[in-house]
Motif scaffolding. Sequence first.
Motif, short mmCIF file in Angstrom:
data_model
loop_
_atom_site.label_atom_id
_atom_site.label_comp_id
_atom_site.label_asym_id
_atom_site.label_seq_id
_atom_site.Cartn_x
_atom_site.Cartn_y
_atom_site.Cartn_z
N VAL A 269 16.04 1.91 33.74
CA VAL A 269 17.40 2.24 34.20
C VAL A 269 17.70 3.72 33.99
CG1 VAL A 269 19.86 1.79 33.87
CG2 VAL A 269 18.22 -0.10 33.75
N ILE A 270 18.28 4.33 35.02
CA ILE A 270 18.85 5.68 34.90
C ILE A 270 20.36 5.52 34.94
CG2 ILE A 270 19.07 7.95 35.98
CD1 ILE A 270 16.30 7.58 37.13
N ASN A 271 21.02 5.83 33.84
CA ASN A 271 22.46 5.54 33.75
C ASN A 271 23.24 6.72 33.17
OD1 ASN A 271 21.24 5.21 31.25
ND2 ASN A 271 22.67 3.62 30.58
N PRO A 272 23.32 7.82 33.92
CA PRO A 272 24.10 8.95 33.42
C PRO A 272 25.59 8.66 33.40
CG PRO A 272 23.52 9.30 35.71
CD PRO A 272 22.79 8.05 35.27
N VAL A 273 26.28 9.29 32.48
CA VAL A 273 27.73 9.27 32.45
C VAL A 273 28.21 10.46 33.29
CG1 VAL A 273 29.79 9.43 31.02
CG2 VAL A 273 27.78 8.17 30.20
N VAL A 274 29.08 10.20 34.26
CA VAL A 274 29.43 11.23 35.24
C VAL A 274 30.94 11.42 35.30
CG1 VAL A 274 29.20 11.96 37.65
CG2 VAL A 274 27.41 10.56 36.60
N HIS A 275 31.38 12.68 35.26
CA HIS A 275 32.80 13.03 35.41
C HIS A 275 32.94 13.91 36.65
CE1 HIS A 275 32.35 12.07 31.13
NE2 HIS A 275 33.63 11.74 31.13
N LEU A 276 33.40 13.33 37.74
CA LEU A 276 33.50 14.10 38.98
C LEU A 276 34.72 15.01 39.01
CD1 LEU A 276 32.33 11.40 41.52
CD2 LEU A 276 31.11 13.43 40.79
N THR A 277 35.57 14.92 37.99
CA THR A 277 36.68 15.88 37.90
C THR A 277 36.21 17.22 37.35
OG1 THR A 277 37.22 14.83 35.78
CG2 THR A 277 38.60 14.25 37.69
N TYR A 278 35.01 17.27 36.79
CA TYR A 278 34.49 18.53 36.28
C TYR A 278 34.25 19.50 37.43
CZ TYR A 278 33.41 16.37 31.71
OH TYR A 278 33.49 15.77 30.48
N ASP A 279 34.35 20.80 37.14
CA ASP A 279 33.94 21.78 38.14
C ASP A 279 32.44 21.63 38.37
OD1 ASP A 279 32.40 24.09 36.55
OD2 ASP A 279 34.09 23.40 35.32
N THR A 280 31.96 22.18 39.50
CA THR A 280 30.59 21.91 39.91
C THR A 280 29.56 22.38 38.89
OG1 THR A 280 31.32 22.18 42.20
CG2 THR A 280 28.96 22.14 41.83
N GLU A 281 29.78 23.54 38.29
CA GLU A 281 28.81 24.05 37.32
C GLU A 281 28.74 23.15 36.08
OE1 GLU A 281 26.54 26.50 37.27
OE2 GLU A 281 26.95 26.77 39.39
N THR A 282 29.90 22.69 35.61
CA THR A 282 29.93 21.80 34.44
C THR A 282 29.29 20.46 34.78
OG1 THR A 282 31.96 22.86 33.66
CG2 THR A 282 31.40 20.74 32.70
N LEU A 283 29.58 19.96 35.98
CA LEU A 283 28.99 18.70 36.42
C LEU A 283 27.47 18.83 36.54
CD1 LEU A 283 29.27 15.80 37.43
CD2 LEU A 283 29.79 16.71 39.71
N ALA A 284 27.00 19.98 37.01
CA ALA A 284 25.56 20.20 37.12
C ALA A 284 24.90 20.15 35.75
CB ALA A 284 25.29 21.54 37.81
N VAL A 285 25.55 20.74 34.76
CA VAL A 285 25.02 20.72 33.40
C VAL A 285 24.99 19.28 32.87
CG1 VAL A 285 25.43 21.41 31.01
CG2 VAL A 285 25.72 23.08 32.87
N GLU A 286 26.09 18.55 33.11
CA GLU A 286 26.16 17.16 32.65
C GLU A 286 25.03 16.33 33.24
OE1 GLU A 286 29.71 13.97 32.11
OE2 GLU A 286 29.38 14.59 34.19
N LEU A 287 24.79 16.46 34.54
CA LEU A 287 23.73 15.69 35.19
C LEU A 287 22.34 16.14 34.73
CD1 LEU A 287 25.09 15.38 38.84
CD2 LEU A 287 24.85 13.56 37.15
N ALA A 288 22.15 17.45 34.64
CA ALA A 288 20.84 17.97 34.25
C ALA A 288 20.46 17.50 32.85
CB ALA A 288 20.84 19.49 34.32
N GLU A 289 21.42 17.51 31.92
CA GLU A 289 21.13 17.10 30.55
C GLU A 289 20.64 15.65 30.50
OE1 GLU A 289 21.16 18.64 27.61
OE2 GLU A 289 21.60 20.57 28.52
N GLN A 290 21.17 14.82 31.37
CA GLN A 290 20.84 13.40 31.32
C GLN A 290 19.69 13.00 32.25
OE1 GLN A 290 24.67 10.88 30.94
NE2 GLN A 290 25.39 12.75 31.92
N LEU A 291 19.54 13.69 33.38
CA LEU A 291 18.55 13.28 34.37
C LEU A 291 17.22 14.03 34.27
CD1 LEU A 291 20.78 12.90 37.57
CD2 LEU A 291 20.08 11.14 35.94
N ARG A 292 17.26 15.24 33.78
CA ARG A 292 16.05 16.08 33.76
C ARG A 292 14.87 15.40 33.06
NH1 ARG A 292 14.36 19.91 30.23
NH2 ARG A 292 16.29 19.66 29.05
N PRO A 293 15.06 14.81 31.88
CA PRO A 293 13.92 14.18 31.21
C PRO A 293 13.34 12.99 31.98
CG PRO A 293 15.73 14.55 29.68
CD PRO A 293 16.28 14.75 31.04
N ARG A 294 14.20 12.24 32.67
CA ARG A 294 13.75 11.04 33.36
C ARG A 294 13.14 11.34 34.72
NH1 ARG A 294 15.88 6.36 31.72
NH2 ARG A 294 14.00 5.54 32.71
#
Length: 301
Positions: free
Chosen positions: A101-126
């Motif tokens: 399972v790939i199950n990132p926690v996502v906040h779409l209210t974040y600005d794009t750069e912050t959202l990119a960091v949030e996704l990268a931190e969780q998805l990059r290893p997988r």
Amino acid sequence: MSSILWAHFFDKLGFRLVLTPPTNAGISREGIESVVAETCYPVKVSHGHVKALLGKTQFLFLPSVITMSTPRPSETGFFCPMVQSNGFMVRMALHIDPVSVINPVVHLTYDTETLAVELAEQLRPRLGKTRKEIRNALYHALDQERRFKAELHQKGEEILRAQPSEEPVVVVTGRPYNLYDERLNLRLGQNLSKIGVAALPLDFVDVSSEDLSDFPSMYWGLGAQILRTAKVVKRNPGYFGLHMTNFSCGADSFLEHFYRHIMGDKAYLILELDEHSGIAGVMTRLEAYKNVIDNVMDKRR
């Protein structure tokens, strides 16, 4: 995050998405039998869709989407707790190995750069992708989603302009996971067309500029969109409202009061469905609502 956004995001990263078929009797039944607690019908159906994918993919993508993008930075845009936690519920109910399972926690209210960091931190290893690749994929996906929404709004404007002023139009509100699923909505669009009612879903109407300051505590993102749409309906004499919801929807149990408040003495219909709803009862209510609309329009002529 919409399916359009995720589809473009993963496509940009070079992953092939495996999709389930439209909701059918089998998927609905499997979902209902899989849930371990009583929920709204859309959550039950989601269990059925995930079960249909078991063993067919390398990963199951079950994100926990906390917030959606909002027209105002001050708005919280929360999804309901059932949507936020659905991935965890499905995983436990179906006894899915967390490794798959790939199950990132996502906040779409974040600005794009912050959202990119949030996704990268969780998805990059997988996914084995770099931060830059994930960031570029996110920008690409957001751009495609913006284009898609703009096309919807443009098409909606064209439809409304083409509608004769003396002919009513019903603007249908609801949550996308039931509003656009033909099993959950019992083919609402087709059935409205059958009885001669012109209807348009809320996503075709741009309500981003609509003032919602009189509901300062509306922290639900979809709730805010529904109430903004209700205001547009109330303000336009030829528009009428139909809100589709589900039994056991906690958020809508509050929202419906605000919807009624906005509509005031204007004709509207709240259609509440679940897995036990039948088309005969729905058609009776739709036909009765059409008669109400016709009577209102006749009095104006």
